[in-house]
Write a protein that holds these residues in place. Structure first.
Motif, PDB file in Angstrom:
ATOM      1  N   VAL A   1      34.313  35.132  61.665  1.00 11.82           N
ATOM      2  CA  VAL A   1      32.622  36.026  61.041  1.00 11.82           C
ATOM      3  C   VAL A   1      32.654  35.058  59.720  1.00 11.82           C
ATOM      4  O   VAL A   1      31.608  35.089  59.682  1.00 11.82           O
ATOM      5  N   ALA A   2      33.596  35.435  59.137  1.00 11.39           N
ATOM      6  CA  ALA A   2      32.686  34.660  57.561  1.00 11.39           C
ATOM      7  C   ALA A   2      33.567  33.086  57.258  1.00 11.39           C
ATOM      8  O   ALA A   2      33.514  32.924  55.748  1.00 11.39           O
ATOM      9  N   GLY A   3      34.673  33.338  57.282  1.00 10.35           N
ATOM     10  CA  GLY A   3      36.027  31.645  57.260  1.00 10.35           C
ATOM     11  C   GLY A   3      34.785  30.815  57.095  1.00 10.35           C
ATOM     12  O   GLY A   3      34.048  30.901  57.752  1.00 10.35           O
ATOM     13  N   GLU A   4      35.584  29.514  56.451  1.00 13.48           N
ATOM     14  CA  GLU A   4      35.182  28.314  56.709  1.00 13.48           C
ATOM     15  C   GLU A   4      36.337  27.067  56.650  1.00 13.48           C
ATOM     16  O   GLU A   4      36.967  27.612  55.247  1.00 13.48           O
ATOM     17  N   PRO A   5      36.351  26.090  57.103  1.00  9.48           N
ATOM     18  CA  PRO A   5      37.474  25.156  56.821  1.00  9.48           C
ATOM     19  C   PRO A   5      37.055  24.741  55.315  1.00  9.48           C
ATOM     20  O   PRO A   5      36.581  24.813  54.791  1.00  9.48           O
ATOM     21  N   GLU A   6      38.848  25.029  54.439  1.00  8.64           N
ATOM     22  CA  GLU A   6      38.493  24.139  53.592  1.00  8.64           C
ATOM     23  C   GLU A   6      37.954  22.777  53.403  1.00  8.64           C
ATOM     24  O   GLU A   6      37.718  22.012  52.091  1.00  8.64           O
ATOM     25  N   ALA A   7      37.934  21.424  54.592  1.00  9.73           N
ATOM     26  CA  ALA A   7      37.545  20.408  54.280  1.00  9.73           C
ATOM     27  C   ALA A   7      35.652  20.730  54.225  1.00  9.73           C
ATOM     28  O   ALA A   7      35.327  19.788  53.447  1.00  9.73           O
ATOM     29  N   ASN A   8      35.218  21.685  54.026  1.00  7.51           N
ATOM     30  CA  ASN A   8      33.316  21.972  53.793  1.00  7.51           C
ATOM     31  C   ASN A   8      33.356  22.099  51.472  1.00  7.51           C
ATOM     32  O   ASN A   8      32.544  21.785  51.766  1.00  7.51           O
ATOM     33  N   MET A   9      34.337  22.424  51.248  1.00  8.78           N
ATOM     34  CA  MET A   9      34.827  22.451  50.196  1.00  8.78           C
ATOM     35  C   MET A   9      34.387  20.583  49.296  1.00  8.78           C
ATOM     36  O   MET A   9      34.201  20.524  48.380  1.00  8.78           O
ATOM     37  N   PHE A  10      35.238  19.598  50.043  1.00  7.40           N
ATOM     38  CA  PHE A  10      35.364  18.528  50.043  1.00  7.40           C
ATOM     39  C   PHE A  10      34.446  17.395  50.199  1.00  7.40           C
ATOM     40  O   PHE A  10      34.860  16.542  50.379  1.00  7.40           O
ATOM     41  N   SER A  11      33.492  18.446  50.916  1.00  3.87           N
ATOM     42  CA  SER A  11      32.337  17.005  51.775  1.00  3.87           C
ATOM     43  C   SER A  11      30.972  17.287  51.468  1.00  3.87           C
ATOM     44  O   SER A  11      30.451  18.425  50.940  1.00  3.87           O
TER      45      SER A  11
END
Length: 99
Positions: A33-43
Protein backbone atom coordinates in the motif's frame (compact mmCIF):
# COMPACT_ATOMS: atom_id res chain seq x y z
CA UNK A 1 8.76 -37.53 27.21
CA UNK A 2 6.18 -35.82 29.36
CA UNK A 3 2.98 -35.13 27.42
CA UNK A 4 2.39 -31.85 29.26
CA UNK A 5 5.84 -30.63 28.20
CA UNK A 6 5.11 -31.49 24.57
CA UNK A 7 1.79 -29.66 24.74
CA UNK A 8 3.46 -26.63 26.36
CA UNK A 9 6.21 -26.52 23.72
CA UNK A 10 3.65 -26.75 20.92
CA UNK A 11 1.61 -23.91 22.43
CA UNK A 12 4.69 -21.70 22.79
CA UNK A 13 5.67 -22.47 19.20
CA UNK A 14 2.16 -21.65 18.04
CA UNK A 15 2.31 -18.24 19.70
CA UNK A 16 5.67 -17.51 18.07
CA UNK A 17 4.37 -18.49 14.63
CA UNK A 18 1.17 -16.47 15.06
CA UNK A 19 3.02 -13.34 16.16
CA UNK A 20 5.65 -13.66 13.44
CA UNK A 21 2.96 -14.32 10.86
CA UNK A 22 1.02 -11.23 11.92
CA UNK A 23 4.16 -9.08 11.72
CA UNK A 24 5.09 -10.42 8.28
CA UNK A 25 1.54 -10.06 6.95
CA UNK A 26 1.26 -6.48 8.20
CA UNK A 27 4.64 -5.67 6.65
CA UNK A 28 3.44 -7.15 3.37
CA UNK A 29 0.28 -5.05 3.44
CA UNK A 30 2.33 -1.95 4.24
CA UNK A 31 4.72 -2.66 1.37
CA UNK A 32 1.85 -3.16 -1.05
CA UNK A 33 0.00 0.00 0.00
CA UNK A 34 2.50 2.64 1.10
CA UNK A 35 6.00 1.18 1.21
CA UNK A 36 8.77 1.45 -1.30
CA UNK A 37 12.18 -0.18 -1.63
CA UNK A 38 15.27 1.45 -0.15
CA UNK A 39 16.74 1.57 -3.64
CA UNK A 40 14.35 4.44 -4.39
CA UNK A 41 16.21 6.62 -1.87
CA UNK A 42 19.54 6.14 -3.64
CA UNK A 43 18.51 6.36 -7.29
CA UNK A 44 18.10 9.39 -9.51
CA UNK A 45 14.46 8.56 -10.17
CA UNK A 46 12.00 6.36 -8.32
CA UNK A 47 11.44 2.77 -9.41
CA UNK A 48 14.61 2.74 -11.51
CA UNK A 49 16.18 -0.39 -10.00
CA UNK A 50 13.11 -2.17 -8.66
CA UNK A 51 9.92 -1.76 -10.64
CA UNK A 52 6.59 -1.17 -8.97
CA UNK A 53 5.31 -4.53 -10.24
CA UNK A 54 8.29 -6.32 -8.68
CA UNK A 55 7.68 -4.50 -5.42
CA UNK A 56 4.01 -5.51 -5.42
CA UNK A 57 5.05 -9.10 -6.07
CA UNK A 58 7.42 -8.92 -3.09
CA UNK A 59 4.67 -7.47 -0.90
CA UNK A 60 2.35 -10.26 -2.00
CA UNK A 61 4.99 -12.82 -1.08
CA UNK A 62 5.38 -11.26 2.38
CA UNK A 63 1.63 -11.26 2.88
CA UNK A 64 1.33 -14.91 1.80
CA UNK A 65 4.27 -15.93 3.99
CA UNK A 66 2.78 -14.13 6.99
CA UNK A 67 -0.65 -15.67 6.55
CA UNK A 68 0.89 -19.13 6.18
CA UNK A 69 2.93 -18.67 9.37
CA UNK A 70 -0.17 -17.55 11.26
CA UNK A 71 -2.18 -20.50 9.92
CA UNK A 72 0.63 -22.87 10.92
CA UNK A 73 0.54 -21.34 14.41
CA UNK A 74 -3.18 -22.04 14.67
CA UNK A 75 -2.54 -25.60 13.45
CA UNK A 76 0.12 -26.13 16.13
CA UNK A 77 -2.27 -24.83 18.78
CA UNK A 78 -4.95 -27.26 17.60
CA UNK A 79 -2.46 -30.13 17.78
CA UNK A 80 -1.35 -29.04 21.26
CA UNK A 81 -4.96 -28.87 22.42
CA UNK A 82 -5.68 -32.36 21.11
CA UNK A 83 -2.77 -34.01 22.96
CA UNK A 84 -4.30 -36.13 25.69
CA UNK A 85 -2.67 -36.48 29.08
CA UNK A 86 -2.38 -40.15 30.01
CA UNK A 87 -4.01 -41.41 33.19
CA UNK A 88 -1.14 -42.23 35.53
CA UNK A 89 -3.11 -42.57 38.75
CA UNK A 90 -2.21 -45.56 40.95
CA UNK A 91 -4.03 -48.69 39.89
CA UNK A 92 -4.90 -47.37 36.44
CA UNK A 93 -4.26 -49.83 33.64
CA UNK A 94 -3.14 -48.75 30.23
CA UNK A 95 -5.14 -49.57 27.11
CA UNK A 96 -2.49 -52.09 26.05
CA UNK A 97 -2.82 -54.04 29.31
CA UNK A 98 -6.64 -54.10 29.28
CA UNK A 99 -7.90 -57.09 27.35
Amino acid sequence: MNVNLVSYNLKVSSVVFKVWGAVAALKGIYDMVAGEPEANMFSAEKWQFVTYEQWLRWGGFELTYGLFCAAFGYFLYAVASSVKTPDISPGAKSEAVKS
